[in-house]
Design an enzyme around this catalytic site. Structure first.
Site, PDB file in Angstrom:
ATOM      1  N   GLU A   1       0.919   3.834   1.861  1.00 41.52           N
ATOM      2  CA  GLU A   1       1.397   4.219   3.185  1.00 41.52           C
ATOM      3  C   GLU A   1       2.562   3.348   3.634  1.00 41.52           C
ATOM      4  O   GLU A   1       3.544   3.851   4.189  1.00 41.52           O
ATOM      5  CB  GLU A   1       0.273   4.117   4.221  1.00 41.52           C
ATOM      6  CG  GLU A   1      -0.939   4.960   3.903  1.00 41.52           C
ATOM      7  CD  GLU A   1      -2.027   4.191   3.172  1.00 41.52           C
ATOM      8  OE1 GLU A   1      -1.725   3.463   2.205  1.00 41.52           O
ATOM      9  OE2 GLU A   1      -3.197   4.322   3.554  1.00 41.52           O
TER      10      GLU A   1
ATOM     11  N   CYS B   1      -6.338   1.930   5.541  1.00 41.78           N
ATOM     12  CA  CYS B   1      -6.929   0.655   5.961  1.00 41.78           C
ATOM     13  C   CYS B   1      -6.420   0.322   7.374  1.00 41.78           C
ATOM     14  O   CYS B   1      -5.560   1.011   7.930  1.00 41.78           O
ATOM     15  CB  CYS B   1      -6.555  -0.449   4.972  1.00 41.78           C
ATOM     16  SG  CYS B   1      -4.821  -0.954   5.057  1.00 41.78           S
TER      17      CYS B   1
ATOM     18  N   HIS C   1       0.848  -1.187   0.000  1.00 43.50           N
ATOM     19  CA  HIS C   1       0.000   0.000   0.000  1.00 43.50           C
ATOM     20  C   HIS C   1       0.883   1.236   0.000  1.00 43.50           C
ATOM     21  O   HIS C   1       2.034   1.205   0.450  1.00 43.50           O
ATOM     22  CB  HIS C   1      -0.898   0.021   1.235  1.00 43.50           C
ATOM     23  CG  HIS C   1      -1.932  -1.049   1.238  1.00 43.50           C
ATOM     24  ND1 HIS C   1      -2.980  -1.055   2.134  1.00 43.50           N
ATOM     25  CD2 HIS C   1      -2.102  -2.153   0.471  1.00 43.50           C
ATOM     26  CE1 HIS C   1      -3.749  -2.110   1.911  1.00 43.50           C
ATOM     27  NE2 HIS C   1      -3.218  -2.794   0.908  1.00 43.50           N
TER      28      HIS C   1
ATOM     29  N   CYS D   1      -2.517  -0.298   7.541  1.00 43.50           N
ATOM     30  CA  CYS D   1      -1.708   0.921   7.479  1.00 43.50           C
ATOM     31  C   CYS D   1      -1.869   1.757   8.740  1.00 43.50           C
ATOM     32  O   CYS D   1      -0.893   2.313   9.248  1.00 43.50           O
ATOM     33  CB  CYS D   1      -2.068   1.723   6.236  1.00 43.50           C
ATOM     34  SG  CYS D   1      -1.603   0.854   4.712  1.00 43.50           S
TER      35      CYS D   1
END
Length: 128
Positions: A58, A86, A56, A89
């Site tokens: 992040e 999410c 992801h 993260c």
């Protein structure tokens, strides 16, 4: 202005990262990690590109920042993300010893900007 000019610059940089994700047919999310008003990490979603469910934006930005500082404890850092994170993260932000936080108000106020930039491109539309 509601936020400082630096805040707008950092969010714009996160939006630019989101556009990179779109170039790879990824979900267009970008993230920037900042310390002392300097970008020390950036990332965009690369789940499909890397075949990695944890890639992801992040997580990539946090890893880049940790490498930059040579320390996984990202104290006194901020993260600018183009969409609410999410659970995975969010957990990475709040690791004990870390002082990373999301700018929730900024994220919520600029989600529409991200959609305005990326959605027409995803749908191959022209907005005039």
């Amino acid at each position: 202005m509601i936020f400082s000019e630096k805040t707008y610059q950092f969010m714009y940089a996160a939006l630019q990262e989101a556009e990179k994700a779109l170039d790879y047919n990824e979900v267009p999310i970008g993230a920037i990690v900042v310390k002392d008003e300097k970008m020390i990490g950036k990332g965009f979603n690369q789940v499909e590109k890397l075949k990695d469910a944890t890639a992801h934006a992040e997580m990539i930005a946090l890893t880049a920042a940790a490498n930059h500082l040579n320390n996984w404890r990202l104290e006194d850092c901020s993260i600018y993300v183009t969409l609410e994170p999410c659970i995975m993260c969010t957990g990475a932000y709040w690791h004990p010893g870390s002082a990373i936080y999301t700018l929730q108000l900024l994220i919520q106020s600029l989600v529409l900007a991200a959609v305005y930039i990326t959605l027409p491109r995803m749908l191959n539309l022209t907005i005039s």
